[in-house]
Design a protein around this motif. Structure first.
Motif, PDB file in Angstrom:
ATOM      1  N   LYS A   1      49.567  26.945  50.056  1.00  0.00           N
ATOM      2  CA  LYS A   1      49.854  27.847  49.223  1.00  0.00           C
ATOM      3  C   LYS A   1      50.160  29.196  50.050  1.00  0.00           C
ATOM      4  O   LYS A   1      50.961  29.975  49.691  1.00  0.00           O
ATOM      5  CB  LYS A   1      48.867  27.986  48.485  1.00  0.00           C
ATOM      6  CG  LYS A   1      48.598  26.932  47.354  1.00  0.00           C
ATOM      7  CD  LYS A   1      49.551  27.121  46.315  1.00  0.00           C
ATOM      8  CE  LYS A   1      49.203  28.109  45.352  1.00  0.00           C
ATOM      9  NZ  LYS A   1      50.205  28.124  43.955  1.00  0.00           N
TER      10      LYS A   1
ATOM     11  N   THR B   1      54.667  31.805  49.142  1.00  0.00           N
ATOM     12  CA  THR B   1      54.529  33.157  48.480  1.00  0.00           C
ATOM     13  C   THR B   1      56.119  33.760  47.772  1.00  0.00           C
ATOM     14  O   THR B   1      56.912  33.234  48.075  1.00  0.00           O
ATOM     15  CB  THR B   1      54.084  34.416  49.464  1.00  0.00           C
ATOM     16  OG1 THR B   1      55.115  34.302  50.562  1.00  0.00           O
ATOM     17  CG2 THR B   1      53.050  33.864  50.094  1.00  0.00           C
ATOM     18  N   THR B   2      55.726  34.751  46.770  1.00  0.00           N
ATOM     19  CA  THR B   2      57.042  35.256  46.251  1.00  0.00           C
ATOM     20  C   THR B   2      57.802  35.863  47.250  1.00  0.00           C
ATOM     21  O   THR B   2      58.892  35.916  47.248  1.00  0.00           O
ATOM     22  CB  THR B   2      56.429  36.336  45.022  1.00  0.00           C
ATOM     23  OG1 THR B   2      55.440  35.713  43.991  1.00  0.00           O
ATOM     24  CG2 THR B   2      57.636  36.875  44.508  1.00  0.00           C
ATOM     25  N   ASP B   3      57.403  36.685  48.193  1.00  0.00           N
ATOM     26  CA  ASP B   3      58.029  37.224  49.179  1.00  0.00           C
ATOM     27  C   ASP B   3      58.825  36.382  49.891  1.00  0.00           C
ATOM     28  O   ASP B   3      60.101  36.611  50.180  1.00  0.00           O
ATOM     29  CB  ASP B   3      57.162  38.039  50.233  1.00  0.00           C
ATOM     30  CG  ASP B   3      56.805  39.242  49.439  1.00  0.00           C
ATOM     31  OD1 ASP B   3      57.419  39.807  48.623  1.00  0.00           O
ATOM     32  OD2 ASP B   3      55.631  39.914  50.082  1.00  0.00           O
ATOM     33  N   ASN B   4      58.522  35.102  50.368  1.00  0.00           N
ATOM     34  CA  ASN B   4      59.119  34.031  51.016  1.00  0.00           C
ATOM     35  C   ASN B   4      60.136  33.644  50.207  1.00  0.00           C
ATOM     36  O   ASN B   4      61.300  33.362  50.571  1.00  0.00           O
ATOM     37  CB  ASN B   4      58.175  32.930  51.324  1.00  0.00           C
ATOM     38  CG  ASN B   4      57.400  33.098  52.833  1.00  0.00           C
ATOM     39  OD1 ASN B   4      57.877  34.324  53.461  1.00  0.00           O
ATOM     40  ND2 ASN B   4      56.699  32.435  53.101  1.00  0.00           N
ATOM     41  N   PHE B   5      59.990  33.247  48.847  1.00  0.00           N
ATOM     42  CA  PHE B   5      60.820  32.708  47.863  1.00  0.00           C
ATOM     43  C   PHE B   5      62.061  33.813  47.804  1.00  0.00           C
ATOM     44  O   PHE B   5      63.078  33.422  47.622  1.00  0.00           O
ATOM     45  CB  PHE B   5      60.352  32.498  46.569  1.00  0.00           C
ATOM     46  CG  PHE B   5      59.356  31.394  46.342  1.00  0.00           C
ATOM     47  CD1 PHE B   5      59.748  30.372  47.319  1.00  0.00           C
ATOM     48  CD2 PHE B   5      58.157  31.443  45.478  1.00  0.00           C
ATOM     49  CE1 PHE B   5      58.656  29.476  47.162  1.00  0.00           C
ATOM     50  CE2 PHE B   5      57.423  30.265  45.487  1.00  0.00           C
ATOM     51  CZ  PHE B   5      57.522  29.358  46.320  1.00  0.00           C
ATOM     52  N   ARG B   6      61.879  35.176  47.848  1.00  0.00           N
ATOM     53  CA  ARG B   6      63.015  36.008  47.682  1.00  0.00           C
ATOM     54  C   ARG B   6      63.742  35.922  48.875  1.00  0.00           C
ATOM     55  O   ARG B   6      64.837  35.979  48.655  1.00  0.00           O
ATOM     56  CB  ARG B   6      62.222  37.603  47.601  1.00  0.00           C
ATOM     57  CG  ARG B   6      61.552  38.016  46.294  1.00  0.00           C
ATOM     58  CD  ARG B   6      61.169  39.365  46.295  1.00  0.00           C
ATOM     59  NE  ARG B   6      60.734  39.767  45.307  1.00  0.00           N
ATOM     60  CZ  ARG B   6      59.321  39.960  45.115  1.00  0.00           C
ATOM     61  NH1 ARG B   6      58.583  39.991  46.419  1.00  0.00           N
ATOM     62  NH2 ARG B   6      58.725  40.286  43.966  1.00  0.00           N
TER      63      ARG B   6
ATOM     64  N   GLU C   1      69.002  36.370  43.186  1.00  0.00           N
ATOM     65  CA  GLU C   1      67.790  36.879  43.405  1.00  0.00           C
ATOM     66  C   GLU C   1      66.781  36.130  42.771  1.00  0.00           C
ATOM     67  O   GLU C   1      67.141  35.461  42.124  1.00  0.00           O
ATOM     68  CB  GLU C   1      67.585  38.246  43.442  1.00  0.00           C
ATOM     69  CG  GLU C   1      68.741  39.129  44.250  1.00  0.00           C
ATOM     70  CD  GLU C   1      68.557  40.663  43.749  1.00  0.00           C
ATOM     71  OE1 GLU C   1      67.845  41.015  42.770  1.00  0.00           O
ATOM     72  OE2 GLU C   1      69.181  41.635  44.596  1.00  0.00           O
ATOM     73  N   TYR C   2      65.633  36.005  43.482  1.00  0.00           N
ATOM     74  CA  TYR C   2      64.466  35.011  42.927  1.00  0.00           C
ATOM     75  C   TYR C   2      64.057  35.689  41.548  1.00  0.00           C
ATOM     76  O   TYR C   2      63.853  34.764  40.563  1.00  0.00           O
ATOM     77  CB  TYR C   2      63.307  35.303  43.955  1.00  0.00           C
ATOM     78  CG  TYR C   2      62.133  34.697  43.276  1.00  0.00           C
ATOM     79  CD1 TYR C   2      61.875  33.262  43.108  1.00  0.00           C
ATOM     80  CD2 TYR C   2      61.049  35.612  42.937  1.00  0.00           C
ATOM     81  CE1 TYR C   2      60.967  32.784  42.519  1.00  0.00           C
ATOM     82  CE2 TYR C   2      59.727  34.815  42.398  1.00  0.00           C
ATOM     83  CZ  TYR C   2      59.852  33.558  42.373  1.00  0.00           C
ATOM     84  OH  TYR C   2      58.596  33.090  41.850  1.00  0.00           O
ATOM     85  N   GLU C   3      64.307  36.842  41.408  1.00  0.00           N
ATOM     86  CA  GLU C   3      63.641  37.319  39.890  1.00  0.00           C
ATOM     87  C   GLU C   3      64.696  36.994  39.007  1.00  0.00           C
ATOM     88  O   GLU C   3      64.430  36.890  37.808  1.00  0.00           O
ATOM     89  CB  GLU C   3      63.458  38.924  40.034  1.00  0.00           C
ATOM     90  CG  GLU C   3      62.184  39.066  40.723  1.00  0.00           C
ATOM     91  CD  GLU C   3      62.204  39.129  42.192  1.00  0.00           C
ATOM     92  OE1 GLU C   3      61.140  39.390  42.836  1.00  0.00           O
ATOM     93  OE2 GLU C   3      63.268  38.900  42.923  1.00  0.00           O
TER      94      GLU C   3
ATOM     95  N   GLN D   1      57.203  25.005  42.417  1.00  0.00           N
ATOM     96  CA  GLN D   1      57.827  26.164  42.504  1.00  0.00           C
ATOM     97  C   GLN D   1      58.870  26.291  43.439  1.00  0.00           C
ATOM     98  O   GLN D   1      60.258  26.903  43.073  1.00  0.00           O
ATOM     99  CB  GLN D   1      57.036  27.464  42.718  1.00  0.00           C
ATOM    100  CG  GLN D   1      57.519  29.009  42.173  1.00  0.00           C
ATOM    101  CD  GLN D   1      56.630  30.031  42.309  1.00  0.00           C
ATOM    102  OE1 GLN D   1      55.277  29.640  42.581  1.00  0.00           O
ATOM    103  NE2 GLN D   1      57.036  31.000  41.834  1.00  0.00           N
TER     104      GLN D   1
ATOM    105  N   VAL E   1      63.257  26.689  42.639  1.00  0.00           N
ATOM    106  CA  VAL E   1      64.176  27.696  43.553  1.00  0.00           C
ATOM    107  C   VAL E   1      65.217  27.072  44.315  1.00  0.00           C
ATOM    108  O   VAL E   1      66.184  27.437  43.979  1.00  0.00           O
ATOM    109  CB  VAL E   1      63.184  28.468  44.566  1.00  0.00           C
ATOM    110  CG1 VAL E   1      63.835  29.476  45.393  1.00  0.00           C
ATOM    111  CG2 VAL E   1      62.175  29.469  43.545  1.00  0.00           C
TER     112      VAL E   1
END
Length: 537
Positions: free
Chosen positions: A138, A142-147, A342-344, A483, A487
């Motif tokens: 986990k 992370t969200t930063d990595n997904f970005r 972008e991820y978001e 997740q 992505v």
């Protein structure tokens, strides 16, 4: 006596033995008294082999036929194993959220996964250790990595299509390609460029690709049933596993010796992790976790990507609507340029509905097993008449109030893939591919109102066992890469749709059940054409 005569007699004796075994097996099923505490046994002719042929050729069709004959709870023999299937959302919850004292995933799968993934990880360790290892993973999701991953995935997809579909990168009409081969290669390239690290991606065009191929040869139904046969493919599997482990360990050692800051990938996240006991996560364990992430994620994502390409080839209007959605959200008419994915902003409504419907109709794993390690009662609600309103009055009377018991040493099976296309749950269009069902106002998956959350040691997740929609499993063994998979798949589809159009070269293929993952049958070819440079205003 001649050799020919001896051979003929031996063959005759063998045939007579088989016939006698079949006769005795059939007679036993017809006359032996039945234990009312045991689930009904599916009728079969050949002992040991049991229902392997009918289940192997069409698992969901076999389960549906058994449900009509025996109800939602039944036992069938399969290659020396006795497997009790519990159909429906309640049946899935019974298996996937079963007590650790009763059901065990490690003993059900370790003989398949350990030779491929390696020792000391996943199903080769007790459940509490696996939960800690999931927690370590986990840290890399992370969200930063997904970005960062979205841009890397998009670049890999574009480069692959230019090189392998349009040949020299300039042609407007691509050659016909196999959807699964295309998806498989894109999946492993995007996974290696993101989760696995730049060293793995750089080696993917060289020796690492061959290692993956040899290791992949050990991930088949044959290996699941007979994990240690003296076959060349098994020896290649074992050699590849050792070399791949050494490859990852060498990366870790080089990173430690380098004065440069290590990249933000899964290898970095796993370094310096330690268990609750204070013991460190060893390089060997890190290497084996990385292999497990690569192998398990590759098979499921490659199959899902292939189905995505095929479904969009089957429905050009849906493909166009997805393109129009991309134009609406990401194309600047004033400048004539696309904005970056972008991820978001990746999760646009129709794209997400398409992915949900894709996983409903084409889950990579239609069934999940556990081994019974202590005599396990099946709750009466799983096979109750109220759960089977269409059964006959005689069946309802016979089964009302009965609680079955599955004995130690046998297996239980949940079939979420069956529930996801059950007309009794989803309605008469259950088997139709219709993404719009996820856009309907008030659409709710049956059973999800019963979902709760639990922390299994690596963060709260949905237990979700009573849901009729479980493409990623449920409970403590729910897929940790859910997740990332969304992505990865969302970025691949959006990139393909923005720049290409494609059509099926043959009718839509059926399911191929000969592998561990449900894949489309061959032929499964599509033909690509580049889109015009400028979208229409």
């Amino acid at each position: 006596m001649s050799a020919v005569v001896l051979a003929a007699k031996a063959l005759g004796a063998f045939v007579a033995l088989v016939v006698a075994a079949v006769v005795v097996n059939v007679a036993w099923q017809l006359v032996a008294p039945r234990d009312p505490k045991r689930p009904p046994l599916v009728f079969h002719y050949v002992p040991v082999i049991g229902c392997a042929v009918s289940y192997g050729m069409d698992p969901l069709g076999f389960l549906d036929d058994c449900r009509k004959r025996y109800g939602p709870v039944f036992t069938y023999p399969l290659l020396g194993r006795r497997i009790t299937c519990t159909l429906g959302p309640l049946g899935s919850n019974f298996v996937l959220n079963g007590k650790l004292a009763h059901v065990n995933a490690e003993e059900a799968y370790t003989h398949l996964t350990t030779p491929v993934f390696g020792t000391e990880v996943v199903y080769d360790v007790p459940n509490h250790v696996l939960m800690e290892q999931k927690k370590f993973v986990k840290f890399g999701l992370t969200t930063d990595n997904f970005r960062r991953y979205v841009g890397l995935i998009r670049t890999e997809v574009r480069d692959y299509i230019n090189k392998h579909v349009y040949a020299d990168g300039s042609k407007q009409t691509g050659k016909g390609v196999d959807a699964f081969t295309t998806s498989s290669e894109i999946t492993i390239l995007t996974a290696s460029a993101t989760l696995q690290g730049h060293e793995v991606r750089a080696a993917m065009d060289k020796s690492f690709a061959q290692l993956y191929h040899d290791l992949d040869g050990g991930f088949t139904p044959l290996n699941f049933v007979f994990p240690n046969l003296p076959l060349p493919s098994y020896r290649r599997r074992d050699r590849a596993q050792l070399k791949m482990r050494e490859f990852y360990i060498s990366i870790l050692q080089k990173r430690r010796e380098s004065p440069e800051e290590p990249p933000l990938d899964m290898l970095t996240a796993l370094q310096n992790q330690q268990y609750k006991t204070g013991e460190p996560l060893t390089d060997k364990q890190i290497a084996h976790i990385m292999i497990a992430l690569l192998m398990a994620g590759q098979h499921t994502s490659a199959a899902t990507g292939a189905w995505a390409i095929l479904r969009l080839g089957q429905f050009p209007d849906l493909q166009q609507r997805l393109y129009d959605e991309q134009v609406e959200h990401f194309y600047d008419q004033a400048t004539g340029e696309w904005t970056d994915l972008e991820y978001e902003t990746l999760q646009t409504p129709l794209l997400m509905a398409f992915i949900k419907e894709l996983l409903r109709c084409h889950p990579p794993l239609h069934s999940l097993m556990r081994k019974i390690i202590l005599d396990c009662p099946v709750p009466g609600s799983v096979g109750s008449p109220s759960a089977e309103p269409n059964q006959s009055a005689a069946w309802r009377k016979r089964t009302e109030g009965i609680e079955y018991v599955v004995p130690r040493g046998e297996f239980v099976l949940a079939a979420p893939g069956y529930s996801q296309v059950d007309e009794g749950i989803w309605g008469p269009d259950a088997k139709e591919f219709r993404p719009e069902r996820w856009l309907d106002q008030g659409q709710k998956v049956p059973g999800e109102e019963d979902e709760g959350e639990e922390d299994y040691g690596w963060g709260k997740i949905s237990k979700g066992g009573k849901s009729a929609y479980l493409p990623f499993g449920a409970g403590r063994h729910r897929c940790i890469g859910e997740q990332f998979a969304n992505v990865q798949l969302g970025t691949i589809i959006a990139t393909l749709v923005r720049e290409n159009q494609w059509t099926l070269d043959q009718p839509f293929p059926g399911n191929d059940y000969t592998t561990m993952i449900v894949m489309p049958q061959a032929p499964r070819n599509v033909s690509f054409t580049r889109r015009a440079a400028q979208p229409k205003a």
